[in-house]
Design a protein around this motif. Sequence first.
Motif, mmCIF file in Angstrom:
data_model
loop_
_atom_site.group_PDB
_atom_site.id
_atom_site.type_symbol
_atom_site.label_atom_id
_atom_site.label_comp_id
_atom_site.label_asym_id
_atom_site.label_seq_id
_atom_site.Cartn_x
_atom_site.Cartn_y
_atom_site.Cartn_z
ATOM 1 N N ASN A 39 29.813 7.243 -34.199
ATOM 2 C CA ASN A 39 28.713 7.237 -34.031
ATOM 3 C C ASN A 39 28.166 6.343 -35.531
ATOM 4 O O ASN A 39 27.348 6.267 -36.536
ATOM 5 C CB ASN A 39 28.185 8.469 -34.622
ATOM 6 C CG ASN A 39 28.525 8.980 -35.884
ATOM 7 O OD1 ASN A 39 29.353 8.234 -36.088
ATOM 8 N ND2 ASN A 39 27.970 10.091 -36.266
ATOM 9 N N SER A 40 29.354 5.414 -36.527
ATOM 10 C CA SER A 40 29.206 4.682 -37.296
ATOM 11 C C SER A 40 28.237 2.981 -37.453
ATOM 12 O O SER A 40 28.157 2.763 -36.250
ATOM 13 C CB SER A 40 30.873 4.604 -37.627
ATOM 14 O OG SER A 40 31.499 5.418 -38.162
ATOM 15 N N PRO A 41 27.669 2.170 -38.417
ATOM 16 C CA PRO A 41 27.318 2.202 -38.616
ATOM 17 C C PRO A 41 27.988 0.262 -38.332
ATOM 18 O O PRO A 41 29.095 0.373 -38.894
ATOM 19 C CB PRO A 41 26.490 1.491 -39.164
ATOM 20 C CG PRO A 41 27.207 2.665 -40.857
ATOM 21 C CD PRO A 41 28.347 3.051 -40.112
ATOM 22 N N VAL A 42 27.367 -0.564 -38.633
ATOM 23 C CA VAL A 42 27.784 -2.055 -39.072
ATOM 24 C C VAL A 42 27.026 -2.793 -40.004
ATOM 25 O O VAL A 42 25.751 -2.228 -40.020
ATOM 26 C CB VAL A 42 27.385 -2.829 -37.234
ATOM 27 C CG1 VAL A 42 27.473 -4.581 -37.678
ATOM 28 C CG2 VAL A 42 27.643 -2.791 -36.683
ATOM 29 N N THR A 43 27.916 -2.906 -40.522
ATOM 30 C CA THR A 43 26.714 -3.368 -42.177
ATOM 31 C C THR A 43 27.342 -4.765 -41.990
ATOM 32 O O THR A 43 26.778 -5.205 -43.684
ATOM 33 C CB THR A 43 27.860 -2.330 -43.416
ATOM 34 O OG1 THR A 43 29.585 -2.469 -42.860
ATOM 35 C CG2 THR A 43 28.287 -1.093 -42.536
ATOM 36 N N SER A 44 27.802 -5.862 -41.527
ATOM 37 C CA SER A 44 27.679 -6.913 -42.075
ATOM 38 C C SER A 44 26.986 -8.171 -40.856
ATOM 39 O O SER A 44 27.335 -7.872 -40.016
ATOM 40 C CB SER A 44 29.130 -7.910 -41.704
ATOM 41 O OG SER A 44 29.129 -9.879 -42.163
ATOM 42 N N VAL A 45 25.730 -9.062 -40.605
ATOM 43 C CA VAL A 45 25.028 -8.913 -40.832
ATOM 44 C C VAL A 45 25.594 -9.849 -39.447
ATOM 45 O O VAL A 45 24.729 -11.001 -38.768
ATOM 46 C CB VAL A 45 23.177 -9.465 -41.121
ATOM 47 C CG1 VAL A 45 22.822 -8.216 -41.380
ATOM 48 C CG2 VAL A 45 24.185 -11.348 -42.268
ATOM 49 N N THR A 46 26.405 -10.977 -40.104
ATOM 50 C CA THR A 46 27.652 -11.989 -39.433
ATOM 51 C C THR A 46 28.783 -11.465 -38.446
ATOM 52 O O THR A 46 29.454 -12.650 -37.736
ATOM 53 C CB THR A 46 28.443 -12.819 -40.604
ATOM 54 O OG1 THR A 46 28.819 -12.329 -41.389
ATOM 55 C CG2 THR A 46 26.827 -14.493 -41.459
ATOM 56 N N SER A 47 28.764 -10.286 -38.484
ATOM 57 C CA SER A 47 29.930 -9.841 -37.457
ATOM 58 C C SER A 47 29.649 -10.081 -35.957
ATOM 59 O O SER A 47 28.561 -9.583 -35.652
ATOM 60 C CB SER A 47 29.866 -8.315 -37.857
ATOM 61 O OG SER A 47 31.024 -7.693 -37.059
ATOM 62 N N GLY A 48 30.462 -10.036 -35.638
ATOM 63 C CA GLY A 48 30.303 -10.168 -33.932
ATOM 64 C C GLY A 48 29.486 -8.370 -33.185
ATOM 65 O O GLY A 48 28.871 -8.940 -32.244
ATOM 66 N N ASP A 49 30.167 -7.287 -33.886
ATOM 67 C CA ASP A 49 29.140 -6.394 -32.836
ATOM 68 C C ASP A 49 27.610 -6.906 -33.870
ATOM 69 O O ASP A 49 27.746 -5.437 -33.378
ATOM 70 C CB ASP A 49 29.822 -5.551 -34.256
ATOM 71 C CG ASP A 49 31.847 -5.189 -34.393
ATOM 72 O OD1 ASP A 49 32.359 -5.383 -33.118
ATOM 73 O OD2 ASP A 49 32.316 -5.261 -35.002
ATOM 74 N N MET A 50 27.001 -6.961 -34.417
ATOM 75 C CA MET A 50 25.793 -7.170 -34.683
ATOM 76 C C MET A 50 25.561 -7.014 -32.669
ATOM 77 O O MET A 50 24.334 -6.392 -32.524
ATOM 78 C CB MET A 50 25.626 -8.255 -35.685
ATOM 79 C CG MET A 50 25.323 -7.635 -36.680
ATOM 80 S SD MET A 50 24.433 -6.060 -37.171
ATOM 81 C CE MET A 50 22.838 -7.164 -37.029
ATOM 82 N N THR A 51 26.153 -7.377 -32.066
ATOM 83 C CA THR A 51 25.472 -8.114 -30.738
ATOM 84 C C THR A 51 24.987 -7.056 -30.056
ATOM 85 O O THR A 51 23.676 -6.142 -29.501
ATOM 86 C CB THR A 51 26.601 -8.693 -30.269
ATOM 87 O OG1 THR A 51 27.067 -10.223 -30.601
ATOM 88 C CG2 THR A 51 25.670 -9.025 -28.710
#
Length: 242
Positions: A45-57
């Motif tokens: 349940n941790s967040p993504v914090t980089s808007v350029t990360s592929g995990d944003m998808t």
Amino acid sequence: MKSSTPALFAAGLLAQHAAAHSIFQQASSGSTDFDTLCTRMPPNNSPVTSVTSGDMTCNVGGTKGVSGFCEVNAGDEFTVEMHAQPGDRSCANEAIGGNHFGPVLIYMSKVDDASTADGSGDWFKVDEFGYDASTKTWGTDKLNENCGKRTFKIPSHIPAGDYLVRAEAIALHTANQPGGAQFYMSCYQVRISGGEGGQLPAGVKIPGAYSANDPGILVDIWGNDFNEYVIPGPPVIDSSYF
């Protein structure tokens, strides 16, 4: 939401981070409860914090599909559901707590096969709730009031077929510094039947739709002069699609 001692309040927020993390998990439509059948569940349940990360998808590991589909008709209502812990659907617990205030946004992407698509196509926004200054209400407040649920309408005037639905909440409690915004998202594999066809709306790439310096991402929601919020990303598609 406001505090007369912002520095002390911000310090208190840091101690609440782990307990306040959350996941979009279940889905439903009308009387049909899909549970997590079509959800590409994040590993935690941790967040993504980089808007350029592929995990944003679609979050960490979210570019890989699952076997299930949520089957709905064009024009149906579809509900996504967020909870703090995997499998916990108790309405007694906040969907996302710890003063993790922010907007809730829903995107869709047309794909050939929702069970294999990696989310690299175009995304269009179908729903959002940012901040109502008159009531000091955030999208995440609405989630907490409604047992973690956000309901939106599947557009009627889009082609039938497979889609990814991307549900996202952005926590802004520490967004007054670069990289401080927290992004919580999951993707759902949805198969749409019926409808009146039509063309797809223009879309954006994710990552790519957000900048770290966007006013809705780098923002101090605790400032005494805060009274308006600019939701990041594209606008919701035109009402003619619905």
